[in-house]
Design an enzyme around this catalytic site. Structure first.
Site, PDB file in Angstrom:
ATOM      1  N   HIS A 150      43.046  35.171  42.278  1.00  0.00           N
ATOM      2  CA  HIS A 150      41.746  35.386  42.912  1.00  0.00           C
ATOM      3  C   HIS A 150      40.778  34.230  42.635  1.00  0.00           C
ATOM      4  O   HIS A 150      39.834  34.014  43.391  1.00  0.00           O
ATOM      5  CB  HIS A 150      41.145  36.723  42.461  1.00  0.00           C
ATOM      6  CG  HIS A 150      40.549  36.709  41.079  1.00  0.00           C
ATOM      7  ND1 HIS A 150      41.267  37.047  39.954  1.00  0.00           N
ATOM      8  CD2 HIS A 150      39.301  36.401  40.643  1.00  0.00           C
ATOM      9  CE1 HIS A 150      40.493  36.955  38.902  1.00  0.00           C
ATOM     10  NE2 HIS A 150      39.302  36.556  39.284  1.00  0.00           N
ATOM     11  N   HIS A 185      37.917  38.045  44.873  1.00  0.00           N
ATOM     12  CA  HIS A 185      38.630  39.293  44.615  1.00  0.00           C
ATOM     13  C   HIS A 185      38.968  40.000  45.921  1.00  0.00           C
ATOM     14  O   HIS A 185      38.168  40.016  46.867  1.00  0.00           O
ATOM     15  CB  HIS A 185      37.803  40.221  43.724  1.00  0.00           C
ATOM     16  CG  HIS A 185      38.132  40.082  42.272  1.00  0.00           C
ATOM     17  ND1 HIS A 185      39.366  40.397  41.757  1.00  0.00           N
ATOM     18  CD2 HIS A 185      37.382  39.642  41.224  1.00  0.00           C
ATOM     19  CE1 HIS A 185      39.368  40.174  40.447  1.00  0.00           C
ATOM     20  NE2 HIS A 185      38.186  39.713  40.098  1.00  0.00           N
ATOM     21  N   HIS A 220      31.897  33.603  40.535  1.00  0.00           N
ATOM     22  CA  HIS A 220      33.234  33.540  39.934  1.00  0.00           C
ATOM     23  C   HIS A 220      34.182  34.589  40.501  1.00  0.00           C
ATOM     24  O   HIS A 220      35.404  34.439  40.408  1.00  0.00           O
ATOM     25  CB  HIS A 220      33.132  33.684  38.413  1.00  0.00           C
ATOM     26  CG  HIS A 220      32.930  35.086  37.933  1.00  0.00           C
ATOM     27  ND1 HIS A 220      31.732  35.763  38.074  1.00  0.00           N
ATOM     28  CD2 HIS A 220      33.770  35.954  37.311  1.00  0.00           C
ATOM     29  CE1 HIS A 220      31.845  36.973  37.570  1.00  0.00           C
ATOM     30  NE2 HIS A 220      33.073  37.127  37.102  1.00  0.00           N
TER      31      HIS A 220
END
Length: 650
Positions: free
Chosen positions: A143, A114, A110
């Protein structure tokens, strides 16, 4: 030499990965299957080792050195724990091993997207790069978008054994968007990224991990919360007896944002890093790498070192900012105030860098106009000596205004209003908890906006604060309602109708929110004034570098002014600076005896500027907020041009 070509997608040549265990400082020994380690052992996932979980907060809390790498492993572990618990506790849900595997991989991947320093990248740098024109204006990037891009690229380059339909499912789980896979079980989309109420395993892990990283203790039992979860009406609910634990989780999130993620110094460092990258943008093309997975693969916190290692003259300004950061010569927080969440738009529209500078120059120029007959182009407002040079040097690019929205997870709403609970004796029924079911001591507001003003040059500290406060006074002054249109005419028998501008309504609401005041609301001070940060307009002049109780840094003196460091040396040696003997040591450890203008006040708290009003001095009265008004202080001696001070006639 032949022309270089991009590498072909990599094929797995080693034996399939077996079960593997790790020791995690939050969850203990964790065992994961080969499908997890196939992802971990890729460049795309290993990249997360070089991105700090807390971004610039690591520069304030040295123990918070954990990275996105371990957080992603922890989220994957908790995602599997939650899915397996629901599968075992409620077989009727029909959760399959394939569902558990996809949920686990979603938790693992997930955060693949970033950028450098985590949320500094997508929350600050990308918006400012858009504003500066380094990206198309219609670019909408988060992101999570990059996470899907990196996930697709990883699947292609490593040929992982994940079917295409599972890839689509995993990406929808990362986004928390059931509409992208309507045939899948809806409650599974609330495990990793819960858009319904924000209670998900991602939050479980980062709250526990970040709290441990800064050295705090937290009383949340993640095992209990996962064991309390139950699917009712196709959504994840919790036992009503765990409602206080859920509330504690939401409050801890707010507290972390308040104390850690939005710390004053961390935000100053954050803005310095962003300025350094923006200065390097024309040469390194950093922002343009967000759509290129090959370039994004090496875009991490280490861009700092890349800039510093370079000998390119185009990066000189960026290197200068980074050098200031490493020397702890940080941007200074001039003022701050907490406002109601509902007024964030009015504040963002009104309190800007350009507005603060314009207001500061307007007020100071008015003072200079009043003293135009003097040969010395200075404004002497009590203790505040402002020169034309100070006013001319101040530009909007030397000021930064930040707005930090802090809440419990659902903006200005209570997260508990979006969570359903089930009673122990009726586990197949769920309800929203009402006020008396939980507590009567709930907050009146669940969100607030923290406004901060920074100066990049400490010389302008006092001037910027005066400009900000004057602008804030103008913003919060209620305008007189005016007649803006006339409907009909007297011959029609229709009277003139006044329409109050929307600004008037917004400012009226703004003022009402502060009318209740606080414990000291009757002292006559404006409710918009932060009495703990008040200084004079000349505060900061001569301080080329911030000082601390244990450290003072001597820098080159400014032209035509008395250096604070030189004055301190003369006083320490007992030399005369034109005022006779040096001032004696103060009797109080917290407040130095007033001395000459630009003299050094020495106390147990260290070395500070003698002129102007210090942060510990009494707050001014309400007229200090009137537009163009400075601090009214006692008449003092002033040093002009670095020479012998002239005594003023009292």
């Amino acid at each position: 030499m032949g022309e270089s070509t991009s590498p072909e997608p990599r094929q797995r040549t080693r034996k399939p990965t077996n079960m593997r265990s790790i020791s995690d400082n939050i969850h203990g020994y964790v065992t994961m299957g080969p499908h997890v380690w196939d992802v971990v052992d890729t460049r795309h996932f290993q990249r997360l080792r070089h991105i700090k979980q807390l971004g610039t907060s690591y520069h304030v809390w040295p123990g918070a050195s954990h990275n996105r790498f371990e957080h992603s492993l922890g989220t994957a572990y908790l995602a599997r724990q939650m899915a397996v618990h629901l599968k075992d506790a409620q077989p009727e849900l029909g959760i399959t091993d394939r569902d558990v595997k996809c949920v686990e991989l979603a938790g693992l991947c997930h955060d693949l997207g970033h950028g450098p320093w985590s949320h500094v990248w997508d929350g600050v740098y990308i918006p400012r790069a858009l504003k500066a024109g380094f990206l198309p204006k219609d670019k909408d990037w988060q992101h999570e978008v990059a996470s899907e891009m990196m996930f697709d690229d990883m699947m292609m380059k490593y040929n992982l054994n994940v079917p295409p339909e599972d890839v689509t499912f995993i990406k929808a789980l990362i986004a928390g968007d059931h509409s992208r896979c309507r045939h899948e079980k809806p409650f599974l989309f609330e495990i990793v990224a819960n858009k319904r109420n924000g209670i998900d395993v991602d939050k479980f892990d980062y709250i526990a991990r970040d709290t441990r990283g800064i050295g705090d203790n937290q009383n949340l039992s993640l095992t209990r919360l996962i064991g309390s979860a139950r699917v009712v009406e196709n959504q994840i609910c919790f036992d009503i007896k765990d409602a206080n634990q859920i509330y504690e989780l939401c409050y801890t999130r707010f507290s972390l944002h308040k104390r850690i993620y939005n710390h004053k110094t961390a935000k100053a460092i954050e803005n310095m890093l962003v300025d350094a990258m923006l200065a390097a943008e024309p040469y390194l093309k950093i922002a343009g790498q967000i759509d290129n997975p090959d370039r994004y693969l090496v875009l991490t916190d280490e861009i700092w070192l890349e800039i510093q290692r370079s000998e390119a003259p185009e990066l000189a300004e960026s290197q200068r900012i980074l050098e200031r950061l490493e020397n702890r010569d940080l941007y200074r927080c001039v003022d701050y105030k907490v406002f109601d969440y509902e007024h964030r738009q009015l504040l963002q529209e009104s309190i800007t860098e350009e507005g603060i500078v314009a207001e500061a120059k307007r007020a100071c120029s008015a003072r200079i106009g009043q003293s135009a007959s003097q040969s010395d182009p200075e404004v002497d407002d009590g203790d505040d000596v402002i020169t034309l040079e100070d006013i001319q040097d101040l530009t909007p690019d030397k000021v930064i205004v930040t707005f930090s929205t802090m809440h419990y997870g659902m903006r200005d709403k209570s997260p508990l209003d979006f969570i359903k609970f089930y009673p122990k004796n009726r586990p197949d029924q769920c309800f929203h908890a009402r006020r008396g079911d939980l507590s009567l001591l709930m907050p009146a507001s669940f969100a607030e906006v923290l406004l901060r003003v920074y100066t990049k040059d400490v010389r302008f500290f006092g001037i910027v604060q005066a400009g900000y406060r004057s602008l804030l006074a103008r913003t919060t002054r209620e305008p007189e309602p005016t007649s803006t249109d006339v409907v009909g005419s007297e011959s029609d028998g229709v009277a003139e109708r006044a329409r109050t501008p929307r600004t008037f309504e917004r400012v009226s609401s703004f003022n009402k929110s502060f009318s209740a005041g606080g414990a000291d609301s009757s002292d006559g001070a404006s409710p918009f004034l932060n009495q703990f940060t008040t200084v004079g307009k000349s505060y900061g002049k001569g301080l080329a570098h911030p000082t601390s109780p244990t450290r003072s840094i001597t820098t080159a003196p400014r032209a035509a002014s008395t250096s604070v460091a030189d004055t301190a040396k003369k006083q320490a040696a007992g030399e005369s600076i034109g005022l006779g003997a040096p001032p004696p040591m103060p009797a109080s450890p917290t407040r130095a005896k007033r001395g000459p203008k630009n003299a050094v006040a020495v106390s147990d708290g260290g070395v500070g500027l003698g002129g102007g009003r210090g942060p510990n001095e009494a707050a001014p009265t309400d007229d200090a907020l009137s537009p163009g008004a400075g601090l009214r202080t006692s008449k003092r001696l002033k040093v002009q041009g670095g020479g012998t001070p002239k005594r003023k006639k009292l």
